[in-house]
Design a protein around this motif. Sequence first.
Motif, mmCIF file in Angstrom:
data_model
loop_
_atom_site.group_PDB
_atom_site.id
_atom_site.type_symbol
_atom_site.label_atom_id
_atom_site.label_comp_id
_atom_site.label_asym_id
_atom_site.label_seq_id
_atom_site.Cartn_x
_atom_site.Cartn_y
_atom_site.Cartn_z
ATOM 1 N N LEU A 1 -1.579 5.759 9.794
ATOM 2 C CA LEU A 1 -1.616 6.750 8.717
ATOM 3 C C LEU A 1 -3.047 7.208 8.468
ATOM 4 O O LEU A 1 -3.306 8.407 8.287
ATOM 5 N N HIS A 2 -3.997 6.277 8.476
ATOM 6 C CA HIS A 2 -5.394 6.652 8.281
ATOM 7 C C HIS A 2 -5.860 7.570 9.407
ATOM 8 O O HIS A 2 -6.613 8.534 9.167
ATOM 9 N N ARG B 1 0.863 -1.185 0.000
ATOM 10 C CA ARG B 1 0.000 0.000 0.000
ATOM 11 C C ARG B 1 0.895 1.228 0.000
ATOM 12 O O ARG B 1 1.858 1.299 0.764
ATOM 13 N N HIS C 1 -4.162 9.714 10.901
ATOM 14 C CA HIS C 1 -3.605 11.042 10.620
ATOM 15 C C HIS C 1 -4.142 11.608 9.305
ATOM 16 O O HIS C 1 -3.570 12.543 8.748
ATOM 17 N N ARG C 2 -5.221 11.030 8.821
ATOM 18 C CA ARG C 2 -5.905 11.502 7.610
ATOM 19 C C ARG C 2 -5.055 11.363 6.359
ATOM 20 O O ARG C 2 -5.177 12.161 5.413
ATOM 21 N N ASP D 1 -0.737 1.119 8.549
ATOM 22 C CA ASP D 1 -1.829 1.654 7.730
ATOM 23 C C ASP D 1 -2.853 2.369 8.609
ATOM 24 O O ASP D 1 -3.304 3.480 8.282
ATOM 25 N N ARG D 2 -3.212 1.759 9.718
ATOM 26 C CA ARG D 2 -4.233 2.361 10.588
ATOM 27 C C ARG D 2 -3.751 3.676 11.184
ATOM 28 O O ARG D 2 -4.534 4.629 11.323
ATOM 29 N N LEU E 1 -4.286 -5.143 6.024
ATOM 30 C CA LEU E 1 -4.210 -3.864 6.710
ATOM 31 C C LEU E 1 -3.367 -4.034 7.969
ATOM 32 O O LEU E 1 -3.598 -4.940 8.769
ATOM 33 N N ARG F 1 -4.545 8.821 3.396
ATOM 34 C CA ARG F 1 -5.171 7.668 2.775
ATOM 35 C C ARG F 1 -4.247 7.069 1.716
ATOM 36 O O ARG F 1 -3.362 7.755 1.192
ATOM 37 N N PRO F 2 -4.430 5.791 1.381
ATOM 38 C CA PRO F 2 -3.606 5.197 0.329
ATOM 39 C C PRO F 2 -3.713 5.979 -0.971
ATOM 40 O O PRO F 2 -4.777 6.509 -1.311
ATOM 41 N N TYR G 1 1.592 5.495 0.104
ATOM 42 C CA TYR G 1 1.118 6.732 0.714
ATOM 43 C C TYR G 1 2.080 7.870 0.365
ATOM 44 O O TYR G 1 3.301 7.658 0.309
#
Length: 282
Positions: free
Chosen positions: A237-238, A49, A240-241, A234-235, A230, A243-244, A51
């Motif tokens: 980063l999500h 994934r 912290h807003r 990944d979680r 996941l 997204r992939p 970013y």
Amino acid sequence: MSTDTFTADTAAPPSAAAVRAIEEAAHRARPISLAELNERSALLARFDRSYLVPTATFLRVIDRLTRPSHHGGPFRALTIDDRRAFRYHSVYYDTPDLRSFHDHRQGRRLRFKIRERLYADSGERQFEIKLKGGRGDTVKHRSPLTGTDTPLDDAPQAFLADTLRRAYAIAPPPVLRPSLSTDYLRSTFVADGRRITCDAGLVCVDLRTGRTVRCDSGLVLVETKSAEHLTEADRLLHAHRVRPAMFTKYCGALAVLRPALPANRWRRAAHRAFTSDGAGPP
């Protein structure tokens, strides 16, 4: 095609924020050797994934993952001869009509990328073929290159033919040409079965036109790699807003370097990655 080493005219400026960020994060983390990385997290078949992460966010996320008190053990930084950030140079090969690029654009099941990778600090070279597995995962096949070998020589081409025959039951492309080169600095963070690669100072050159793009100096290109769909990274980063991003170095760079190509799926992320701070094509 010669794969010249990472040179001063293509490297990111030493003061670039993203370069400083990955070096700083890697030196704060506990070290892990290459041998232990291969033992604990080789991941030749994995889910990737991507970013595009602002440096401040990157440092917050990596700080959380590399803390000694991290639950389950911290991520550690790949360290070789006291070095924790490494120079990569890759040359991608494609057909004259860019079959690999278009197969990825169309989401074809039997798609592949072909490249030569030079680890500039050690001089090691690998011929690599990246395939798409049955679960949608990425499967990498590698064969070392020595001396003056190139991916177009008989032995690498036989390796390519055998790999595609075994995996996809298809023949290799009859003609391959160098299409794009990439140079960047990478730090890698590792935990059991998980890996995070962090790239900065990316420079891409269209080897057919000579045009060049540089990545925004304030972005770190982060890839999470694991056997899971996941991960904790990944979680975070999500949270912290972030997204992939629909972004790969090869397809994203060509989307910007060759505006006439049908590349809508990558163009938004590619323009974010490459056009800030004057980094667009000349």
